[in-house]
Design an enzyme around this catalytic site. Structure first.
Site, PDB file in Angstrom:
ATOM      1  N   GLY A  74       0.722  -1.098  -0.101  1.00  0.00           N
ATOM      2  CA  GLY A  74      -0.063  -0.145  -0.145  1.00  0.00           C
ATOM      3  C   GLY A  74       1.024   1.423   0.149  1.00  0.00           C
ATOM      4  N   GLY A 104      -0.031  -4.676   0.968  1.00  0.00           N
ATOM      5  CA  GLY A 104      -1.334  -4.464  -0.031  1.00  0.00           C
ATOM      6  C   GLY A 104      -1.366  -5.428  -1.192  1.00  0.00           C
ATOM      7  N   GLU A 156       4.971  -6.149   7.880  1.00  0.00           N
ATOM      8  CA  GLU A 156       4.484  -4.835   8.559  1.00  0.00           C
ATOM      9  C   GLU A 156       5.246  -4.890   9.969  1.00  0.00           C
ATOM     10  OE1 GLU A 156       1.798  -5.739   5.138  1.00  0.00           O
ATOM     11  OE2 GLU A 156       2.867  -6.989   6.401  1.00  0.00           O
ATOM     12  N   ASP A 203      -1.712  -6.824   7.862  1.00  0.00           N
ATOM     13  CA  ASP A 203      -3.242  -6.401   7.720  1.00  0.00           C
ATOM     14  C   ASP A 203      -3.707  -7.251   6.526  1.00  0.00           C
ATOM     15  OD1 ASP A 203      -1.690  -4.631   6.169  1.00  0.00           O
ATOM     16  OD2 ASP A 203      -3.412  -3.112   6.331  1.00  0.00           O
TER      17      ASP A 203
END
Length: 310
Positions: A69, A117, A140, A148
């Site tokens: 992301g 992402g 992450e 996530d």
């Protein structure tokens, strides 16, 4: 062409295939909010559309599927209380869920870097095709976040404690290991991806099974390339070796080496891989079933005074 005119994500119909191409190669196709806002409604539209059979998602530029992301923009917003910090995650997760629930076959070609992402855009889909250029990670914890994009769903469902290991360490899986780990459903050589894509696009009103068949035909599962005799002796070698000292293992392996010199598969394998390079060895016997236990036991039998001594 100035970069402003290059769309960040390409959404096009190719025949009866909905094609999503992340198109920010300079930043390894990092996913931003405007891309999410283009992909989500198009995905929902294609899912309902009778003229669309399958959906393929890929990355432009040859280096990355999607490296994650666009976290930098999110942190900038987070610092000043900007709404992006809420909107980005909310809309990204809604897209992840839509991919997981998609009723049409969804095929992610994860050829290149696939992290964070980018994992969310691929791993929840029905088919994930890795290549030797795939580099998969959920890094992450290294940036003060957590894995996530549905990491809490797919990571604990990988075999053993592998998901926990990947989540805590951010460890990078490469190439074929991405499939062995269960992150990818298929492994295809990178150079075959354009042919695979064309064959998928050319399918006539395919079911998930039809897509599966095409993908299966592109992955030569490695074991079928291996010598059945070698597979059986290696299996026995590792079972026995687990309880032996290094010296005893080397004595055993010397016996095995001499058995391979007496057999024909070693010569045929070297011919196929190193000499003629046709990569199609003719093993004798050609199947595991035909390799007798007796012939395997002989590979471990004492060589008398010719045994290895230290």
């Amino acid at each position: 062409m100035c970069s402003q005119t290059n769309p960040e994500v390409l959404l096009e119909k190719v025949g009866r295939t909905g094609m999503i191409t992340m198109n920010r190669p300079k930043v390894l196709n990092a996913l931003n909010l405007s891309m999410i806002r283009q992909i989500y409604p198009q995905l929902k539209k294609w899912e309902k559309d009778n003229e669309t059979d399958i959906i393929i998602i890929k990355g432009a530029g040859g280096k990355a599927f999607c490296a994650g992301g666009d976290i930098r923009a999110v942190t900038e917003a987070g610092k000043v209380g900007g709404s992006l910090a809420q909107d980005f995650f909310r809309e990204e997760y809604i897209l992840n869920n839509a991919i997981g629930a998609c009723r049409k076959p969804y095929i992610a070609l994860i050829d290149g870097i696939t992290m964070g992402g980018g994992v969310g855009l691929s791993v929840h889909g029905r088919f994930r095709v890795a290549t030797e250029k795939t580099l998969f990670a959920m890094p992450e914890t290294g940036i003060g976040l957590f894995p996530d994009v549905g990491g809490g769903y797919f990571l604990p469902r990988l075999q053993g404690k592998l998901g926990l290991f990947l989540a805590l360490t951010g460890f990078r899986l490469k190439g074929r290991d991405v499939q062995k780990a269960g992150v990818a459903t298929h492994f295809v050589e990178s150079k075959k991806i354009p042919d695979l894509e064309k064959e998928l696009v050319d399918l006539k009103s395919p079911s998930a099974e039809d897509v599966s068949r095409v993908l299966d035909s592109y992955q030569n599962q490695t074991l079928s390339k291996m010598s059945p005799t070698s597979l059986k002796i290696t299996f026995k070698q590792l079972q026995a070796g687990a309880a032996l000292s290094l010296q005893d293992v080397l004595v055993m392996e010397y016996r095995m080496s001499q058995a391979c010199m007496r057999g024909c598969d070693f010569y045929e394998g070297v011919r196929a891989v190193l000499v003629d390079r046709d990569q199609s060895p003719k093993w004798k016997p050609s199947t595991l079933e035909e390799v007798s236990d007796q012939s395997i036991d002989q590979c471990f039998a004492s060589l008398g005074e010719k045994d290895l001594t230290f």
